[in-house]
Scaffold this motif. Structure first.
Motif, PDB file in Angstrom:
ATOM      1  N   ASP A 146     -66.757  -2.721 110.427  1.00 27.24           N
ATOM      2  CA  ASP A 146     -68.309  -1.989 110.228  1.00 27.24           C
ATOM      3  C   ASP A 146     -69.064  -3.019 111.176  1.00 27.24           C
ATOM      4  OD1 ASP A 146     -67.464  -0.256 108.559  1.00 27.24           O
ATOM      5  OD2 ASP A 146     -68.285  -1.216 106.653  1.00 27.24           O
ATOM      6  N   GLN A 149     -68.673  -1.974 114.815  1.00 33.06           N
ATOM      7  CA  GLN A 149     -69.145  -0.779 114.883  1.00 33.06           C
ATOM      8  C   GLN A 149     -70.503  -0.769 115.282  1.00 33.06           C
ATOM      9  OE1 GLN A 149     -68.590   2.199 111.822  1.00 33.06           O
ATOM     10  NE2 GLN A 149     -68.644   4.035 113.266  1.00 33.06           N
ATOM     11  N   ASN A 152     -71.344  -1.167 118.687  1.00 30.92           N
ATOM     12  CA  ASN A 152     -70.392  -0.541 119.501  1.00 30.92           C
ATOM     13  C   ASN A 152     -69.357  -1.286 120.365  1.00 30.92           C
ATOM     14  OD1 ASN A 152     -71.602   1.957 119.160  1.00 30.92           O
ATOM     15  ND2 ASN A 152     -73.408   1.474 120.320  1.00 30.92           N
ATOM     16  N   PHE A 156     -63.621  -2.724 117.980  1.00 35.12           N
ATOM     17  CA  PHE A 156     -63.852  -1.658 116.640  1.00 35.12           C
ATOM     18  C   PHE A 156     -62.715  -0.538 116.715  1.00 35.12           C
ATOM     19  CE2 PHE A 156     -65.076   2.413 115.453  1.00 35.12           C
ATOM     20  CZ  PHE A 156     -65.360   2.385 114.158  1.00 35.12           C
ATOM     21  N   ASP A 160     -60.467  -0.018 113.603  1.00 38.32           N
ATOM     22  CA  ASP A 160     -60.602   1.324 113.080  1.00 38.32           C
ATOM     23  C   ASP A 160     -59.245   1.996 112.948  1.00 38.32           C
ATOM     24  OD1 ASP A 160     -62.235   3.301 111.750  1.00 38.32           O
ATOM     25  OD2 ASP A 160     -61.925   4.603 113.747  1.00 38.32           O
TER      26      ASP A 160
END
Length: 186
Positions: A146, A149, A152, A156, A160
């Motif tokens: 998180d 993310q 950006n 990530f 993920d």
């Protein structure tokens, strides 16, 4: 090799300090392209597509700045639970013992809560041991994803994809022996 083992092994490689060899390794691309989990496959390939656009020095600098110099995005997962409190040391000892029971010996300078090492463990450990460790640290891994993310960050994609695969693996868990709280497994 089971799907969760392949996924954990590939995520472990992608989350280690960047090396030119794995960026140019066609076998790595091939293994990722064979993953059954669509999200994991897509995310890992997105990361590699991004990594290939960067010079290796630039990627290494990003890695160090992100994971080595920031407590907010460290890959030492027990830090999120305990910070520098003495309970962290106890959790590391329990984790190290779990690794040893599963046949994975660590060197003196390795901490077992380092995410790439933990994923490597999950790739070779007996299924219940892998589930215990991944479930116990799922919240910390999700929190790290998180935070990446939010900015950006290209890593990530790896986290993920790793979480998508872990979630599928953990959903198979119906066993009563899986601890429900991280403190019980660490």
């Amino acid at each position: 090799m089971e799907e969760h083992q392949k996924l954990c092994k590939l995520a472990s490689i992608l989350l280690q300090y960047p090396e030119r060899e794995w960026l140019e390794d066609e076998q790595l691309f091939y293994e990722i392209s064979k993953l059954a989990n669509h999200t994991a496959r897509k995310r890992f390939l997105q990361f590699l597509d991004h990594a290939k656009t960067k010079a290796i020095d630039e990627l290494c600098e990003l890695y160090v700045r992100t994971f080595d110099l920031s407590d907010r995005t460290t890959m030492y997962l027990t830090y999120y639970l305990f910070g520098d409190q003495k309970e962290r040391g106890q959790a590391l000892l329990k984790l190290k013992e779990a690794f040893r029971r599963a046949g994975l010996e660590l060197t003196e300078d390795e901490l077992p809560d380092y995410l790439p090492l933990m994923l490597e463990f999950a790739a070779v450990a007996p299924v219940n041991d892998a589930k215990n460790v991944l479930l116990a640290h799922h919240k910390a891994i999700k929190g790290l994803a998180d935070r990446l993310q939010e900015v950006n960050h290209p890593y990530f994609f790896v986290l993920d994809g790793c979480l998508a695969g872990m979630d599928a693996f953990l959903e198979e868990t119906n066993g009563a022996d899986i601890p429900m709280r991280a403190e019980e497994a660490t």
